[in-house]
Design an enzyme around this catalytic site. Structure first.
Site, PDB file in Angstrom:
ATOM      1  N   LYS A   1     -41.165  78.653   8.993  1.00 43.00           N
ATOM      2  CA  LYS A   1     -42.579  78.340   8.886  1.00 43.00           C
ATOM      3  C   LYS A   1     -43.408  79.562   8.520  1.00 43.00           C
ATOM      4  O   LYS A   1     -44.537  79.427   8.087  1.00 43.00           O
ATOM      5  CB  LYS A   1     -43.097  77.655  10.147  1.00 43.00           C
TER       6      LYS A   1
ATOM      7  N   LYS B   1     -37.417  90.729  11.972  1.00 41.09           N
ATOM      8  CA  LYS B   1     -38.878  90.723  12.121  1.00 41.09           C
ATOM      9  C   LYS B   1     -39.458  92.136  12.051  1.00 41.09           C
ATOM     10  O   LYS B   1     -40.592  92.309  11.616  1.00 41.09           O
ATOM     11  CB  LYS B   1     -39.302  89.997  13.397  1.00 41.09           C
TER      12      LYS B   1
ATOM     13  N   LYS C   1     -32.810  80.736   5.865  1.00 38.03           N
ATOM     14  CA  LYS C   1     -33.213  79.471   6.486  1.00 38.03           C
ATOM     15  C   LYS C   1     -34.675  79.146   6.124  1.00 38.03           C
ATOM     16  O   LYS C   1     -35.469  80.060   5.861  1.00 38.03           O
ATOM     17  CB  LYS C   1     -33.012  79.514   7.996  1.00 38.03           C
TER      18      LYS C   1
HETATM   19  P1  ATP Z   1     -40.727  81.727  12.432  1.00 34.09           P
HETATM   20  O1  ATP Z   1     -40.738  81.612  10.945  1.00 34.09           O
HETATM   21  O2  ATP Z   1     -42.100  81.872  13.045  1.00 34.09           O
HETATM   22  O3  ATP Z   1     -39.711  82.669  12.972  1.00 34.09           O
HETATM   23  P2  ATP Z   1     -39.176  79.320  12.610  1.00 34.09           P
HETATM   24  O4  ATP Z   1     -39.599  78.387  11.531  1.00 34.09           O
HETATM   25  O5  ATP Z   1     -37.905  80.048  12.435  1.00 34.09           O
HETATM   26  O6  ATP Z   1     -40.334  80.309  12.966  1.00 34.09           O
HETATM   27  P3  ATP Z   1     -39.011  78.804  15.419  1.00 34.09           P
HETATM   28  O7  ATP Z   1     -40.277  78.599  16.160  1.00 34.09           O
HETATM   29  O8  ATP Z   1     -38.358  80.129  15.509  1.00 34.09           O
HETATM   30  O9  ATP Z   1     -39.176  78.437  13.904  1.00 34.09           O
HETATM   31  O10 ATP Z   1     -37.968  77.679  15.808  1.00 34.09           O
HETATM   32  C1  ATP Z   1     -38.227  76.473  16.487  1.00 34.09           C
HETATM   33  C2  ATP Z   1     -36.985  75.647  16.558  1.00 34.09           C
HETATM   34  O11 ATP Z   1     -36.668  75.133  15.267  1.00 34.09           O
HETATM   35  C3  ATP Z   1     -35.735  76.428  16.999  1.00 34.09           C
HETATM   36  O12 ATP Z   1     -34.909  75.625  17.813  1.00 34.09           O
HETATM   37  C4  ATP Z   1     -35.076  76.772  15.704  1.00 34.09           C
HETATM   38  O13 ATP Z   1     -33.718  77.052  15.823  1.00 34.09           O
HETATM   39  C5  ATP Z   1     -35.367  75.514  14.888  1.00 34.09           C
HETATM   40  N1  ATP Z   1     -35.391  75.831  13.469  1.00 34.09           N
HETATM   41  C6  ATP Z   1     -36.235  76.671  12.849  1.00 34.09           C
HETATM   42  N2  ATP Z   1     -35.986  76.733  11.527  1.00 34.09           N
HETATM   43  C7  ATP Z   1     -34.936  75.904  11.314  1.00 34.09           C
HETATM   44  C8  ATP Z   1     -34.198  75.529  10.155  1.00 34.09           C
HETATM   45  N3  ATP Z   1     -34.493  76.005   8.963  1.00 34.09           N
HETATM   46  N4  ATP Z   1     -33.182  74.653  10.291  1.00 34.09           N
HETATM   47  C9  ATP Z   1     -32.897  74.132  11.484  1.00 34.09           C
HETATM   48  N5  ATP Z   1     -33.543  74.448  12.624  1.00 34.09           N
HETATM   49  C10 ATP Z   1     -34.551  75.316  12.560  1.00 34.09           C
END
Ligand code: ATP
Ligand code: LTN
Length: 331
Positions: free
Chosen positions: A198, A113, A195
């Protein structure tokens, strides 16, 4: 015997993706009958990167509605907004004072980040894992279900808990991460080494829970694959492996069954089938989320009851911590 306790949270920091759904929220629904669950909307974590206030507010409501639409039962679980329960910030401060800067600098998410938001490497971004440790430890959970990317944060939470317990005497339960297998890591449709996230700038890389059927199918059609035409799971075939994983996760079958279903088929038909399967699985959730968002009175009452329950549970731990640290409470 009392149920074991489970804690997890999601940030309202963007449109949720099918990664958040399959890797997190959907699994929690299955766990609520077995555990005493606390599910939070981590708005305090969300502001570690810039957020537009009105949007943050809207996304918090949307996320609450989504939890409920996915089947989280507010009678059985404690569903609440992190910033409505002040013990999170308070415990984070106490834990800050037993956490080292070097530990935080080494965290993978912080490094990623910081690169992505080079103009805004704020203290909160670095302190993110300590706030997360506070979230968790306040509720004395046995398990913390998260996607694979968050495992490091649960591990540092354990380190911090053990350190505190060693220094001040037994205070926190040391929680276990609970990593889901199928769907544990859904990858970007455009760069399958990363991964799905969002906050990805490329809207074609992620399938959002708010996307309609046409958009979902279009995104899957454009998904990056490879130049041969074999549909199987393999480290050399990251794009195809990801699509098979997504299919298995949404069709409710194993990876081997997914491979069997598409053996000998072309990539075009395969992508269409994945898109349709995902869209059809999401349709009822989307419908229910829309219904809940139009009933704010109900939504707010659920969140208020959740915050009250979370307040009670968290105060118990915080009082214990303050006592152990030596904060004066009258002799
Ligand atoms: P950001 O992009 O804002 O970092 P993010 O999409 O990675 O967000 P988080 O809010 O960090 O999402 O994660 C929320 C939950 O969803 C966590 O338990 C995280 O491990 C899970 N998660 C996020 N992205 C994935 C993915 N691509 N596959 C499986 N689990 C996910
Ligand atoms: N950092 C988590 C969200 C989160 C969380 C938590 C998860 C905040 N506090 C406590 C589990 C337990 C993420 O998924 N990005």
């Amino acid at each position: 015997m009392e149920n074991k306790v489970l804690y997890s949270a999601v940030q309202p920091s963007g449109n949720l993706t099918i990664g958040n759904y399959a890797g997190a929220i959907r699994n929690w629904v299955r766990m609520q009958s077995e555990f005493d669950c606390f599910f939070a909307i981590a708005d305090m974590h969300a502001i570690t990167v810039r957020q537009e206030p009105a949007l943050l507010r809207r996304r918090t409501a949307e996320l609450a509605a989504l939890y409920l639409a996915c089947g989280i039962d507010p009678e059985r679980c404690t569903l609440y907004v992190q910033s409505q329960v002040s013990a999170h910030a308070e415990l984070a401060w106490a834990l800050n004072c037993i956490t080292y800067v070097g530990e935080m600098e080494r965290m993978t998410q912080f490094k990623d980040k910081s690169r992505k938001h080079a103009d805004n490497i704020n203290m909160g971004l670095m302190d993110y894992p300590v706030l997360m440790a506070a979230d968790i430890l306040l509720y004395q959970p046995h398990y913390v279900p998260v996607g694979a990317d968050q495992k490091q944060h649960v591990e540092i939470t354990r380190d911090i808990a053990i350190r505190f317990n060693n220094r001040y005497g037994e205070t926190f339960r040391v929680p276990e991460p609970y990593i889901m297998k199928e769907g544990a890591s859904i990858k970007s449709l455009q760069e399958p080494a990363k991964k799905m996230s969002k906050s990805d700038e490329n809207a074609n890389a992620s399938v959002y829970l708010t996307d309609d059927k046409d958009t979902i199918i279009r995104k899957f059609k454009r998904a990056v694959t490879d130049s041969d035409n074999e549909i199987r799971v393999s480290p050399e075939k990251a794009g195809i492996s990801n699509l098979l994983n997504i299919y298995a996760s949404f069709a409710g079958c194993s990876l081997a069954e997914a491979e069997n279903t598409f053996r000998g088929k072309g990539y075009g038909d395969f992508k269409l089938a994945v898109g349709e399967t995902v869209a059809d699985a999401l349709a009822p959730v989307q419908e229910e989320q829309r219904r809940l968002l139009s009933d704010k009175e109900y939504l707010n009452s659920v969140l208020q009851a959740g915050a009250e329950r979370a307040f009670k549970a968290s105060r118990k731990t915080l009082s214990k911590v303050y006592r152990k640290i030596g904060f004066y409470r009258g002799e």
